[in-house]
Design a protein around this motif. Structure first.
Motif, PDB file in Angstrom:
ATOM      1  N   ALA A 124       9.676   1.494   3.616  1.00 20.13           N
ATOM      2  CA  ALA A 124       8.548   0.823   3.452  1.00 20.13           C
ATOM      3  C   ALA A 124       7.716   0.999   4.921  1.00 20.13           C
ATOM      4  O   ALA A 124       6.523   0.938   4.664  1.00 20.13           O
ATOM      5  CB  ALA A 124       9.055  -0.395   3.239  1.00 20.13           C
ATOM      6  N   ASP A 125       8.371   0.857   6.052  1.00 19.69           N
ATOM      7  CA  ASP A 125       7.509   0.860   7.271  1.00 19.69           C
ATOM      8  C   ASP A 125       7.252   2.346   7.488  1.00 19.69           C
ATOM      9  O   ASP A 125       6.349   2.459   8.447  1.00 19.69           O
ATOM     10  CB  ASP A 125       8.623   0.716   8.584  1.00 19.69           C
TER      11      ASP A 125
ATOM     12  N   GLY B 100       5.745   3.744   2.512  1.00 21.45           N
ATOM     13  CA  GLY B 100       6.340   4.133   1.158  1.00 21.45           C
ATOM     14  C   GLY B 100       6.634   5.331   1.049  1.00 21.45           C
ATOM     15  O   GLY B 100       6.694   6.023   0.108  1.00 21.45           O
TER      16      GLY B 100
END
Length: 64
Positions: free
Chosen positions: A29-30, A33
């Protein structure tokens, strides 16, 4: 961090074979994605990708 150092740390943490598979398949996610491979291909700095990997995996302190 140089890209060669990044891959060295990935292989030390995940093992030679699994590091490449993990980098190709695991979405972080960081990294917006993206996978490690996608983020690096998009020009994200290796040190920023490594920080993201450390954030989702229990990386040994000596490799951080």
């Amino acid at each position: 961090m140089r890209l060669s150092e990044f891959w060295n740390r990935m292989k030390l943490h995940f093992g030679d074979t699994y590091a490449e598979s993990w980098a190709h398949d695991y979405v972080i996610a960081d990294l917006g994605g993206r996978t490690v491979d996608q983020a690096l291909a998009d020009g994200v700095a290796a040190k920023d990708v490594w920080r993201a990997v450390c954030g989702v995996s229990d990386v040994a302190a000596r490799l951080r």
